[in-house]
Design an enzyme around this catalytic site. Sequence first.
Site, PDB file in Angstrom:
ATOM      1  CG  HIS A 132     -32.981  -9.460   5.678  1.00 57.32           C
ATOM      2  ND1 HIS A 132     -33.972  -9.057   6.011  1.00 57.32           N
ATOM      3  CD2 HIS A 132     -32.281 -10.232   6.460  1.00 57.32           C
ATOM      4  CE1 HIS A 132     -34.063  -9.412   7.193  1.00 57.32           C
ATOM      5  NE2 HIS A 132     -33.067 -10.395   7.767  1.00 57.32           N
ATOM      6  CG  ASP A 191     -33.139 -16.174  12.628  1.00 54.88           C
ATOM      7  OD1 ASP A 191     -34.119 -16.600  12.048  1.00 54.88           O
ATOM      8  OD2 ASP A 191     -32.499 -15.075  12.000  1.00 54.88           O
ATOM      9  CG  ASP A 249     -35.130 -15.538   9.418  1.00 60.24           C
ATOM     10  OD1 ASP A 249     -34.189 -16.050   9.074  1.00 60.24           O
ATOM     11  OD2 ASP A 249     -34.863 -14.232  10.205  1.00 60.24           O
TER      12      ASP A 249
END
Length: 342
Positions: A158, A282, A193
């Site tokens: 990010h 995740d 992800d």
Amino acid sequence: MKTFYAEEQKRHDPKAFLSSGAAQPNPEQPDRVERLLAGAKAAGCEIVRPRNHGLGPVAAVHTPEYLDFLEHIYARWQRIEGASAEVIPNIHPIARNGSYPASAVGQAGYHMADTACPISGETWQSALWSAWSAVEAAEAVISGASAAYALCRPPGHHAFADVAGGFCFINNSAVAAQVLRRTASRVAILDVDLHHGNGTQGIFYARPDVLTVSLHADPVRFYPFFWGHADERGEGPGLGYNFNLPLPRKSTDAAFLEALEVTFQRIRAFSPDALVVALGLDAFEGDPFGGLSVTTPGFARIGEAIAKLGLPTVIVQEGGYLCDELGDNLTAFLTGFGCTSR
Ligand SMILES: [Zn+2]
């Protein structure tokens, strides 16, 4: 397969996090490291400490202004009377076309996208060592290893060239890709992800030499909201070299693997010399973020499918939060990928 990791990566210990405006404990906890290390060892990986690679490979994808901010902001913040213990922004430019602020508060708002990436006295060193693990894994692949795993924590995908966000400070996957470019003329980054790799996309958005591909929960109602949509395709010379594949919430193994095959078509057409896998765990059905429903055996199948691309591969750890299966999910991915034979 070698796993690169340094103890300093565990020192960053963020406390705060705002979720839907409510204060919560920050989910990006140092204990993630213990579970991921156990997972890598269970897959038969050898744990190796990276060397200090200096600022060079980090400065290759981040601006000098931003790195100076990351290094010094904590000490500057401590001099503000009544300021929080951790650096957390409370004001942001609505567009980044105004002046660059001189104050610590203004710069925090300029360089931090959200409240999920508090900066403490340990953050800079932890983030640097995390990046150096990625550098060392990329160098191992350049030196002939067919694959290497960088246990990067704090994570990176990010982080833009000059903005931290979503638990991330230095974009480890981008750093690895840029190191691979020393010998590879084309590098693909495949981000699996749960969340869209917005920072990685941003760093390479105008470049045709690094293909960025991300498979993630549809951001229409999910972090990072403003990026990750299918119509973001790159710009200028990079047009057509960014590929987003948003998935409906709670997508299962079958849907994830089907979408993965679609990303493989794009990657094969690009004909890269090397691959970076931005490995978030995740997307797991039991992850606290609860966005997708991939199972532990599903991660083994994802690893197996990616290995079939047959490319020299750097696996970079991204997300995946505290749950009993976190280590098992890494073991499953690495075993499926064929960790012991590499
Ligand atoms: Zn994530």
